[in-house]
Design a protein around this motif. Structure first.
Motif, PDB file in Angstrom:
ATOM      1  N   PRO A 174       0.802  -1.225   0.000  1.00  0.00           N
ATOM      2  CA  PRO A 174       0.000   0.000   0.000  1.00  0.00           C
ATOM      3  C   PRO A 174       0.834   1.275   0.000  1.00  0.00           C
ATOM      4  CG  PRO A 174      -0.079  -1.084   2.151  1.00  0.00           C
ATOM      5  CD  PRO A 174       0.592  -2.038   1.212  1.00  0.00           C
ATOM      6  N   ALA A 175       0.587   2.115  -0.995  1.00  0.00           N
ATOM      7  CA  ALA A 175       1.318   3.379  -1.102  1.00  0.00           C
ATOM      8  C   ALA A 175       0.956   4.333   0.016  1.00  0.00           C
ATOM      9  CB  ALA A 175       1.013   4.026  -2.461  1.00  0.00           C
ATOM     10  N   TYR A 176      -0.223   4.182   0.578  1.00  0.00           N
ATOM     11  CA  TYR A 176      -0.718   5.120   1.588  1.00  0.00           C
ATOM     12  C   TYR A 176      -0.232   4.787   2.993  1.00  0.00           C
ATOM     13  CZ  TYR A 176      -3.968   1.226   2.030  1.00  0.00           C
ATOM     14  OH  TYR A 176      -4.500  -0.037   2.195  1.00  0.00           O
ATOM     15  N   CYS A 177       0.314   3.571   3.204  1.00  0.00           N
ATOM     16  CA  CYS A 177       0.738   3.162   4.547  1.00  0.00           C
ATOM     17  C   CYS A 177       1.647   1.953   4.443  1.00  0.00           C
ATOM     18  CB  CYS A 177      -0.479   2.825   5.410  1.00  0.00           C
ATOM     19  SG  CYS A 177      -0.080   2.280   7.091  1.00  0.00           S
ATOM     20  N   ALA A 178       2.885   2.086   4.866  1.00  0.00           N
ATOM     21  CA  ALA A 178       3.813   0.967   4.815  1.00  0.00           C
ATOM     22  C   ALA A 178       3.484  -0.040   5.908  1.00  0.00           C
ATOM     23  CB  ALA A 178       5.245   1.474   4.980  1.00  0.00           C
ATOM     24  N   VAL A 179       3.216  -1.285   5.510  1.00  0.00           N
ATOM     25  CA  VAL A 179       2.940  -2.373   6.450  1.00  0.00           C
ATOM     26  C   VAL A 179       3.821  -3.555   6.080  1.00  0.00           C
ATOM     27  CG1 VAL A 179       1.185  -3.876   7.467  1.00  0.00           C
ATOM     28  CG2 VAL A 179       0.536  -1.608   6.626  1.00  0.00           C
ATOM     29  N   GLY A 180       4.554  -4.094   7.053  1.00  0.00           N
ATOM     30  CA  GLY A 180       5.445  -5.212   6.779  1.00  0.00           C
ATOM     31  C   GLY A 180       5.493  -6.161   7.962  1.00  0.00           C
ATOM     32  N   LEU A 181       6.461  -7.064   7.932  1.00  0.00           N
ATOM     33  CA  LEU A 181       6.616  -8.021   9.023  1.00  0.00           C
ATOM     34  C   LEU A 181       6.762  -7.280  10.351  1.00  0.00           C
ATOM     35  CD1 LEU A 181       9.117 -10.569   7.393  1.00  0.00           C
ATOM     36  CD2 LEU A 181       6.691 -10.943   7.879  1.00  0.00           C
ATOM     37  N   GLY A 182       5.917  -7.618  11.311  1.00  0.00           N
ATOM     38  CA  GLY A 182       6.017  -7.036  12.638  1.00  0.00           C
ATOM     39  C   GLY A 182       5.363  -5.684  12.819  1.00  0.00           C
ATOM     40  N   THR A 183       4.867  -5.060  11.747  1.00  0.00           N
ATOM     41  CA  THR A 183       4.193  -3.768  11.895  1.00  0.00           C
ATOM     42  C   THR A 183       2.942  -3.933  12.765  1.00  0.00           C
ATOM     43  OG1 THR A 183       4.947  -3.039   9.710  1.00  0.00           O
ATOM     44  CG2 THR A 183       3.088  -1.846  10.685  1.00  0.00           C
ATOM     45  N   ARG A 184       2.796  -3.071  13.751  1.00  0.00           N
ATOM     46  CA  ARG A 184       1.666  -3.157  14.684  1.00  0.00           C
ATOM     47  C   ARG A 184       0.601  -2.141  14.254  1.00  0.00           C
ATOM     48  NH1 ARG A 184       2.813  -5.849  19.416  1.00  0.00           N
ATOM     49  NH2 ARG A 184       1.433  -4.523  20.685  1.00  0.00           N
ATOM     50  N   VAL A 185      -0.518  -2.672  13.779  1.00  0.00           N
ATOM     51  CA  VAL A 185      -1.593  -1.837  13.240  1.00  0.00           C
ATOM     52  C   VAL A 185      -2.778  -1.859  14.195  1.00  0.00           C
ATOM     53  CG1 VAL A 185      -3.165  -1.461  11.296  1.00  0.00           C
ATOM     54  CG2 VAL A 185      -0.849  -2.326  10.879  1.00  0.00           C
ATOM     55  N   GLY A 186      -3.241  -0.678  14.593  1.00  0.00           N
ATOM     56  CA  GLY A 186      -4.377  -0.592  15.497  1.00  0.00           C
ATOM     57  C   GLY A 186      -5.670  -1.031  14.837  1.00  0.00           C
ATOM     58  N   ASN A 187      -6.484  -1.767  15.596  1.00  0.00           N
ATOM     59  CA  ASN A 187      -7.815  -2.191  15.152  1.00  0.00           C
ATOM     60  C   ASN A 187      -8.823  -1.471  16.038  1.00  0.00           C
ATOM     61  OD1 ASN A 187      -9.747  -5.239  15.562  1.00  0.00           O
ATOM     62  ND2 ASN A 187     -10.104  -3.573  14.138  1.00  0.00           N
ATOM     63  N   ALA A 188      -9.377  -0.369  15.510  1.00  0.00           N
ATOM     64  CA  ALA A 188     -10.267   0.469  16.302  1.00  0.00           C
ATOM     65  C   ALA A 188     -11.642   0.636  15.676  1.00  0.00           C
ATOM     66  CB  ALA A 188      -9.637   1.854  16.511  1.00  0.00           C
ATOM     67  N   ALA A 189     -11.858   0.085  14.493  1.00  0.00           N
ATOM     68  CA  ALA A 189     -13.103   0.303  13.764  1.00  0.00           C
ATOM     69  C   ALA A 189     -14.192  -0.677  14.194  1.00  0.00           C
ATOM     70  CB  ALA A 189     -12.868   0.183  12.256  1.00  0.00           C
ATOM     71  N   ASN A 190     -15.418  -0.233  14.083  1.00  0.00           N
ATOM     72  CA  ASN A 190     -16.571  -1.115  14.232  1.00  0.00           C
ATOM     73  C   ASN A 190     -16.460  -2.213  13.164  1.00  0.00           C
ATOM     74  OD1 ASN A 190     -19.277  -2.174  13.754  1.00  0.00           O
ATOM     75  ND2 ASN A 190     -20.056  -0.463  14.939  1.00  0.00           N
ATOM     76  N   PRO A 191     -16.693  -3.476  13.501  1.00  0.00           N
ATOM     77  CA  PRO A 191     -16.571  -4.546  12.502  1.00  0.00           C
ATOM     78  C   PRO A 191     -17.414  -4.320  11.252  1.00  0.00           C
ATOM     79  CG  PRO A 191     -16.722  -5.499  14.695  1.00  0.00           C
ATOM     80  CD  PRO A 191     -16.976  -4.026  14.860  1.00  0.00           C
ATOM     81  N   ALA A 192     -18.528  -3.591  11.377  1.00  0.00           N
ATOM     82  CA  ALA A 192     -19.391  -3.340  10.226  1.00  0.00           C
ATOM     83  C   ALA A 192     -18.914  -2.159   9.389  1.00  0.00           C
ATOM     84  CB  ALA A 192     -20.827  -3.100  10.680  1.00  0.00           C
ATOM     85  N   PHE A 193     -17.878  -1.460   9.842  1.00  0.00           N
ATOM     86  CA  PHE A 193     -17.308  -0.318   9.125  1.00  0.00           C
ATOM     87  C   PHE A 193     -16.141  -0.844   8.299  1.00  0.00           C
ATOM     88  CE2 PHE A 193     -14.930   3.962   9.694  1.00  0.00           C
ATOM     89  CZ  PHE A 193     -15.400   4.422   8.485  1.00  0.00           C
ATOM     90  N   ASP A 194     -16.070  -0.480   7.009  1.00  0.00           N
ATOM     91  CA  ASP A 194     -15.110  -1.162   6.142  1.00  0.00           C
ATOM     92  C   ASP A 194     -13.663  -0.764   6.373  1.00  0.00           C
ATOM     93  OD1 ASP A 194     -15.181   1.326   4.934  1.00  0.00           O
ATOM     94  OD2 ASP A 194     -15.340   0.551   2.900  1.00  0.00           O
ATOM     95  N   ALA A 195     -13.385   0.155   7.309  1.00  0.00           N
ATOM     96  CA  ALA A 195     -11.992   0.383   7.702  1.00  0.00           C
ATOM     97  C   ALA A 195     -11.394  -0.887   8.297  1.00  0.00           C
ATOM     98  CB  ALA A 195     -11.907   1.525   8.708  1.00  0.00           C
ATOM     99  N   THR A 196     -12.250  -1.770   8.829  1.00  0.00           N
ATOM    100  CA  THR A 196     -11.781  -3.060   9.345  1.00  0.00           C
ATOM    101  C   THR A 196     -11.054  -3.849   8.268  1.00  0.00           C
ATOM    102  OG1 THR A 196     -13.590  -3.144  10.941  1.00  0.00           O
ATOM    103  CG2 THR A 196     -12.543  -5.229  10.422  1.00  0.00           C
ATOM    104  N   THR A 197     -11.457  -3.690   7.022  1.00  0.00           N
ATOM    105  CA  THR A 197     -10.804  -4.402   5.911  1.00  0.00           C
ATOM    106  C   THR A 197      -9.323  -4.074   5.867  1.00  0.00           C
ATOM    107  OG1 THR A 197     -12.881  -4.246   4.679  1.00  0.00           O
ATOM    108  CG2 THR A 197     -10.911  -4.880   3.445  1.00  0.00           C
ATOM    109  N   PHE A 198      -9.007  -2.785   5.984  1.00  0.00           N
ATOM    110  CA  PHE A 198      -7.601  -2.385   6.034  1.00  0.00           C
ATOM    111  C   PHE A 198      -6.929  -2.903   7.291  1.00  0.00           C
ATOM    112  CE2 PHE A 198      -4.899   0.716   8.273  1.00  0.00           C
ATOM    113  CZ  PHE A 198      -3.728   0.552   7.540  1.00  0.00           C
ATOM    114  N   GLU A 199      -7.556  -2.699   8.443  1.00  0.00           N
ATOM    115  CA  GLU A 199      -6.922  -3.029   9.717  1.00  0.00           C
ATOM    116  C   GLU A 199      -6.572  -4.510   9.827  1.00  0.00           C
ATOM    117  OE1 GLU A 199      -9.227   0.354  12.472  1.00  0.00           O
ATOM    118  OE2 GLU A 199      -9.982  -1.712  12.338  1.00  0.00           O
ATOM    119  N   ILE A 200      -7.428  -5.379   9.307  1.00  0.00           N
ATOM    120  CA  ILE A 200      -7.209  -6.821   9.452  1.00  0.00           C
ATOM    121  C   ILE A 200      -6.425  -7.388   8.276  1.00  0.00           C
ATOM    122  CG2 ILE A 200      -8.305  -9.063   9.749  1.00  0.00           C
ATOM    123  CD1 ILE A 200      -8.711  -7.105  12.101  1.00  0.00           C
TER     124      ILE A 200
END
Length: 598
Positions: A174-200
């Motif tokens: 993802p160009a908008y956010c570097a995510v790799g091995l060990g990156t700790r990403v917060g999961n704060a979205a309601n499961p029904a909100f599609d930001a969860t798709t990114f977080e998980i």
């Protein structure tokens, strides 16, 4: 989407996949893969197979991640439900999605079963030995991964069908956010909100760690922000409303992050400048995207230089594997600098609306003469392409609005209000932006009903609360004897809003009038009253004023509790603001806290 996770489970089995901050529960990639495999076996035994829909009725947490992965491994697609929504609404979504089963947490079977009495309820697995499902279904790129519901103009939510290839495009380097091995990403979205798709999915496909965060309202603003530091969260998505509030209250607290994504509504330059000036995250990014284009479609990195002299924050440029087109009413491109409708192309475009071929044909289009562009999603957002090709957004072609990050079609609320049988006409509009955003309604009562306006408003609110989520409930209702009409014979919405603003301007009855008497004067009542009025943006308040009825919401409760705690040197949580019957009870609560401190 599940295959990269299986590969991580083989190559890095002991790497941390999920961490729940409130319980301390931790799942390695081996744990996650095995638990999902065991749950997939249960699903298969219950008759769930490739192409089927399976509801997930649980709050965010390790169990949710296990359930999402298990559904993908069976070749089915999941339907995430909002546990805070009325059960009638969730039950209707399961029916519309033609779900074959529902997954719930252990011990929650009775509640989940009530949503769909005829469907099997499958409890998520928390212990297993080995991997009972060594292989996973080889889903195709166009096979559905999940269905998300969005508000609809017809009075019913729309079921957006999102395939595997759309999520792959979202998480592929993802160009908008570097995510790799060990990156700790917060999961704060309601499961029904599609930001969860990114977080998980973005986190797990890259070998990172999903850090499950509690609701801000559950732990208070300072406690929640402290978790970002102690849990070493690297990347986080915040709704614009929550970001605005934090930018005003604790702008320096976000500096512990490597990347902060903000989206859901229009971002104000002032809020971004406050955070950038206070010790910002290494990267602050404004993101934009409708559910139909799979979470994010554009991004724009924010820096002091880029915000200099801007009065509007751009939505920026396309993320990877995405095309953006500014088209006129004839679906032909408009020149740079001119306004048109934003249409999004590429593999991130959803398959359409389940069971709505008419609406799918209207919003998912192929431009004549430009078949090579593939299917484009017509967003309904008005944009223009400016300097360096960046996009700026100017509003909507229709009456869709954003409230605390959620898309709301105002017609859905209006139709639901009329469907109660209490009113013969209803008009709903949005006032303010950010944390102060609220919906207001105007209604004509059914002829001959004879109910007092306050009684009618109460009955209407109660009836709608049974079918609509809280973010779709108007903060107040005005009962009218007629609706103002404009020159064309349509409802004059501007006149309604002007009248509402005028009605809210005069001071309310003096504190101390019948039924509204505040405790005796003193620094504590004075501070609480002052902060109450500041946060709710009202000129005055009475002792019997209720926070929610006065226009409050969960984000404003976080803001008010934080300010009162600081002013009175007490520990006051957002829940105490939300649960207080009125202002007098809140003041009493603050006094008790002060006495206990002494």
């Amino acid at each position: 989407m599940h295959h990269p996770i299986g590969q991580h489970a083989q190559r890095h089995p002991e790497a941390l996949a999920v961490h729940e901050t409130t319980t301390g529960r931790r799942l390695t990639y081996r744990d996650l893969w095995n638990l999902a495999g065991s749950l997939a076996v249960r699903m298969t035994d219950a008759g769930v197979g490739p192409g089927d829909a399976c509801g997930i009725a649980m709050d965010r947490g390790a169990d949710l991640v296990v359930a999402m992965l298990a559904v993908a491994r069976t070749g089915a697609h999941y339907v995430p439900l909002d546990n805070g929504a009325p059960s009638q609404r969730s039950a209707a979504q399961l029916t519309d999605a033609t779900a074959r089963a529902v997954i719930g947490t252990p011990g929650d079977g009775t509640r989940v079963q009530a949503l769909a009495p005829r469907l099997p309820v499958i409890e998520v697995v928390r212990e297993c030995a080995g991997d009972p499902l060594g292989t996973s279904h080889a889903s195709g790129a166009d096979d559905a991964l999940y269905v998300n519901f969005t508000s609809g103009t017809s009075g019913l939510p729309k079921a957006v069908v999102v395939p595997h290839r759309a999520v792959r495009r979202l998480v592929d380097v993802p160009a908008y956010c570097a995510v790799g091995l060990g990156t700790r990403v917060g999961n704060a979205a309601n499961p029904a909100f599609d930001a969860t798709t990114f977080e998980i999915w973005a986190t797990l496909s890259a070998g990172g760690t999903v850090v499950v965060l509690p609701p801000v309202a559950a732990v208070g603003l300072d406690g929640w922000l402290d978790l970002l530091r102690t849990e070493r969260v690297d990347a986080l998505f915040l709704t614009t409303a929550l970001f605005h509030m934090i930018a005003h209250e604790r702008p320096a607290a976000l500096g512990v992050l490597d990347t902060l994504l903000v989206g859901g509504e229009a971002l104000t330059p002032e809020a971004a400048r406050r955070v950038l000036a206070a010790g910002p995250p290494k990267r602050l990014v404004n993101v934009y995207g409708p559910t139909e284009a799979t979470t994010f479609a554009t991004y724009y990195d924010l820096t002091p230089e880029r915000l200099d002299q801007l009065d509007r924050v751009p939505i920026g440029h396309a993320i990877q594997h995405t095309t953006l087109h500014v088209l006129g009413p004839d679906l032909l491109p408009v020149p740079d600098g001119e306004r048109g409708e934003l249409c999004i192309g590429g593999p991130g475009v959803a398959l359409g609306y389940q069971g709505r071929p008419d609406l799918t044909a209207e919003r998912f289009v192929t431009v004549p003469g430009f078949a090579e562009l593939g299917t484009l999603y017509r967003t309904g957002d008005v944009v223009s392409r400016g300097q360096e090709g960046r996009l700026e957004i100017f509003g909507r072609l229709d009456r869709q609005v954003k409230v605390r990050g959620f898309r709301v079609e105002l017609e859905e609320i209006e139709r639901a209000a009329v469907a109660t049988g209490l009113v013969e006409a209803a008009v709903v509009e949005k006032t303010a932006e950010g944390a102060a955003a609220a919906l207001v309604g105007f209604v004509l009562p059914v002829g001959g009903d004879g109910l007092e306006p306050v009684v009618l408003a109460g009955k209407l609110h109660a009836a709608l609360a049974a079918v609509l989520p809280d973010y779709m409930l108007p903060a107040r209702w005005s009962v009218l004897d007629r609706l103002p009409l404009g020159p064309t014979g349509k409802v004059d919405r501007a006149a309604l809003l002007a009248g509402d603003a005028e009605a809210q301007t005069p001071p309310q009855a003096p504190a101390g009038s019948a039924g509204g008497e505040l405790p005796e004067a003193g620094p504590v009542p004075g501070d609480v009253l002052r902060l109450w009025c500041e946060v709710l943006d009202v000129p005055d308040a009475r002792g019997d004023d209720n926070f929610i009825a006065s226009g409050g919401n969960s984000i404003l409760a976080i803001q008010l509790s934080s300010r009162i705690s600081e002013a009175a040197s007490v520990e006051l949580g957002p829940a105490e603001v939300l649960l207080a019957a009125d202002l007098t009870e809140l003041i009493d609560s603050v006094r008790r806290s002060m006495s206990g401190r002494g």
